[in-house]
Design an enzyme around this catalytic site. Sequence first.
Site, mmCIF file in Angstrom:
data_model
loop_
_atom_site.group_PDB
_atom_site.id
_atom_site.type_symbol
_atom_site.label_atom_id
_atom_site.label_comp_id
_atom_site.label_asym_id
_atom_site.label_seq_id
_atom_site.Cartn_x
_atom_site.Cartn_y
_atom_site.Cartn_z
ATOM 1 C CD GLU A 116 29.580 -42.373 5.431
ATOM 2 O OE1 GLU A 116 28.516 -42.994 5.490
ATOM 3 O OE2 GLU A 116 29.917 -41.716 4.433
ATOM 4 C CB CYS A 129 39.623 -42.419 2.555
ATOM 5 S SG CYS A 129 38.861 -40.864 2.106
ATOM 6 C CB CYS A 136 32.362 -30.027 4.210
ATOM 7 S SG CYS A 136 33.698 -29.009 3.550
ATOM 8 C CB CYS A 140 32.457 -28.545 -3.666
ATOM 9 S SG CYS A 140 33.876 -27.752 -2.885
ATOM 10 C CB CYS A 143 31.274 -32.448 -2.741
ATOM 11 S SG CYS A 143 31.773 -33.297 -1.239
ATOM 12 C CB SER A 250 39.618 -30.193 -4.739
ATOM 13 O OG SER A 250 39.722 -31.289 -3.876
ATOM 14 C CG PHE A 251 43.227 -27.168 -10.224
ATOM 15 C CD1 PHE A 251 43.804 -26.257 -9.360
ATOM 16 C CD2 PHE A 251 43.227 -26.886 -11.581
ATOM 17 C CE1 PHE A 251 44.361 -25.068 -9.833
ATOM 18 C CE2 PHE A 251 43.781 -25.703 -12.069
ATOM 19 C CZ PHE A 251 44.350 -24.800 -11.194
ATOM 20 C CB CYS A 370 35.964 -39.424 -4.562
ATOM 21 S SG CYS A 370 37.637 -39.809 -4.359
HETATM 22 N N1 SAH Z 1 37.650 -31.262 1.387
HETATM 23 C C1 SAH Z 1 38.788 -31.778 0.758
HETATM 24 C C2 SAH Z 1 38.932 -33.267 0.919
HETATM 25 C C3 SAH Z 1 37.703 -34.138 0.759
HETATM 26 S S1 SAH Z 1 37.059 -34.427 -0.812
HETATM 27 C C4 SAH Z 1 38.823 -31.398 -0.704
HETATM 28 O O1 SAH Z 1 37.822 -30.902 -1.194
HETATM 29 O O2 SAH Z 1 39.865 -31.567 -1.317
HETATM 30 C C5 SAH Z 1 38.159 -35.567 -1.630
HETATM 31 C C6 SAH Z 1 38.121 -35.437 -3.150
HETATM 32 O O3 SAH Z 1 36.910 -35.952 -3.718
HETATM 33 C C7 SAH Z 1 38.201 -33.983 -3.609
HETATM 34 O O4 SAH Z 1 39.060 -33.827 -4.703
HETATM 35 C C8 SAH Z 1 36.783 -33.719 -4.015
HETATM 36 O O5 SAH Z 1 36.715 -32.627 -4.881
HETATM 37 C C9 SAH Z 1 36.404 -35.032 -4.667
HETATM 38 N N2 SAH Z 1 34.957 -35.217 -4.831
HETATM 39 C C10 SAH Z 1 33.973 -34.644 -4.110
HETATM 40 N N3 SAH Z 1 32.761 -35.069 -4.571
HETATM 41 C C11 SAH Z 1 32.992 -35.913 -5.581
HETATM 42 C C12 SAH Z 1 32.154 -36.710 -6.424
HETATM 43 N N4 SAH Z 1 30.845 -36.713 -6.275
HETATM 44 N N5 SAH Z 1 32.751 -37.484 -7.358
HETATM 45 C C13 SAH Z 1 34.092 -37.523 -7.479
HETATM 46 N N6 SAH Z 1 34.934 -36.818 -6.693
HETATM 47 C C14 SAH Z 1 34.404 -36.009 -5.756
HETATM 48 FE FE1 SF4 Z 2 33.999 -29.908 1.422
HETATM 49 FE FE2 SF4 Z 2 35.874 -31.085 -0.091
HETATM 50 FE FE3 SF4 Z 2 33.275 -31.675 -0.414
HETATM 51 FE FE4 SF4 Z 2 34.186 -29.287 -1.166
HETATM 52 S S1 SF4 Z 2 34.785 -31.290 -2.026
HETATM 53 S S2 SF4 Z 2 32.286 -29.676 -0.005
HETATM 54 S S3 SF4 Z 2 35.712 -28.875 0.405
HETATM 55 S S4 SF4 Z 2 34.497 -32.087 1.409
#
Ligand code: SAH
Ligand code: SF4
Length: 395
Positions: A116, A129, A136, A140, A143, A250-251, A370
């Site tokens: 996407e 984006c 992935c 996480c 996510c 992504s802290f 996101c």
């Molecule tokens: N893999 C990379 C980039 C993709 S995710 C990463 O993890 O940084 C882009 C951003 O969306 C990241 O900061 C991720 O932590 C955040 N994210 C993932 N799932 C989310 C959710 N359900 N709600 C809000 N932000 C989320």
């Molecule tokens: Fe992958 Fe980023 Fe999602 Fe973590 S937040 S599972 S690194 S896409």
Amino acid sequence: MTTASAPITQDVLTLPRTLPEGPTNIVGLTRDALRAALIAVGTPEKQAKMRVNQIWQWVYFWGARDFDAMTNLAKDYRALLAQHFTIALPEIVSKQVSMDGTRKYLVRIAGGHEVETVYIPEEDRGTLCISSQVGCTLTCSFCHTGTQKLVRNLTAGEIVGQILLARDDLGEWPNKGEGMGERPRLLSNIVLMGMGEPLYNFDNVRDAMLIAMDGEGISLSRRRITLSTSGVVPEIARCAQEIGCMLAVSFHATTDEVRDKLVPINKRWNIATLLEALRAYPKASNSERITFEYVMLKGVNDSPEDARRLVSLIKGIPAKINLIPFNEWPGSPYQRSDWAQIEKFADIIYKAGYASPIRTPRGEDIMAACGQLKSATERARKSRADIAAEAGLAK
Ligand code: SAH
Ligand code: SF4
């Protein structure tokens, strides 16, 4: 006779050793690779640089998809190109437009996989984006993409292809005779925040971003490109040196105990190790500041103590903290923090001297926000219980 219990084996010797012969896709080749490919089909070495320039402008500046359109090349040469090359993009399977104008494209790439891409229009910019992997490999716990099992790296062409597709859909190629920068750009920024971990597909992401930054084509400044990583520490320095774009990390937590659960890659590279790599980034990449992304999860990481710990951890790093209200997806094991709690958190950070914008969820009605991205055809979703158990949340 059935052999149901026999192990399934594959004789590797029967697998093809070379790729099938066929036209090479120009989209995604670096300038050097394109030059070598042109020479390999008979372009005189002395002319190769000029031919690269010409083709590059046609493809990335004018949006040409057909060698016949390249009118400053001789007819015979165009025919030669058409014989050996294509200008191929992934295919848009569907497009959804949110009430807020966000566009989500479902894009099919070779092998039938889908990713996407999301376009987010704002008053002063338009951000695309883009995805770097199908799914992935990281998991996480908050996510949606992380619950998708199927994974492959996107090629550089498939990454750049997402930019070209979006420009097609936005009707953003210049008209004949129009120069660069005559109209405000609809697609002015790129964030590598779609599906996948970009630093686990480093070479292709780098090549694609160098193509996007090239001044003769798409010509986006490196300051308008932000790569988001979950914290693949060894690749952060390479990102500074070889791409030089803006970095977001992504802290999401202020103790290793919590971050281990939210962003499991933390077990490999913990907060202290990550911060060390981040401290070096702005200087190495000549970029002003790092964006710390922080997803607000109710009762998990959203206390005032967390806010204060965050501020003290990042002390000395030029930073902006982007607070992301958690976006729910079917089966997600968390809830979004209450608005008052998010504001309290933002206030502590702001008073410590950092910009702390709260990211307005965009395209929620079409699951484009996101962390909600997950290919529609990949339905093997883990259950709520599995996800909670993996995150260590099970009672
Ligand atoms: N893999 C990379 C980039 C993709 S995710 C990463 O993890 O940084 C882009 C951003 O969306 C990241 O900061 C991720 O932590 C955040 N994210 C993932 N799932 C989310 C959710 N359900 N709600 C809000 N932000 C989320
Ligand atoms: Fe992958 Fe980023 Fe999602 Fe973590 S937040 S599972 S690194 S896409």
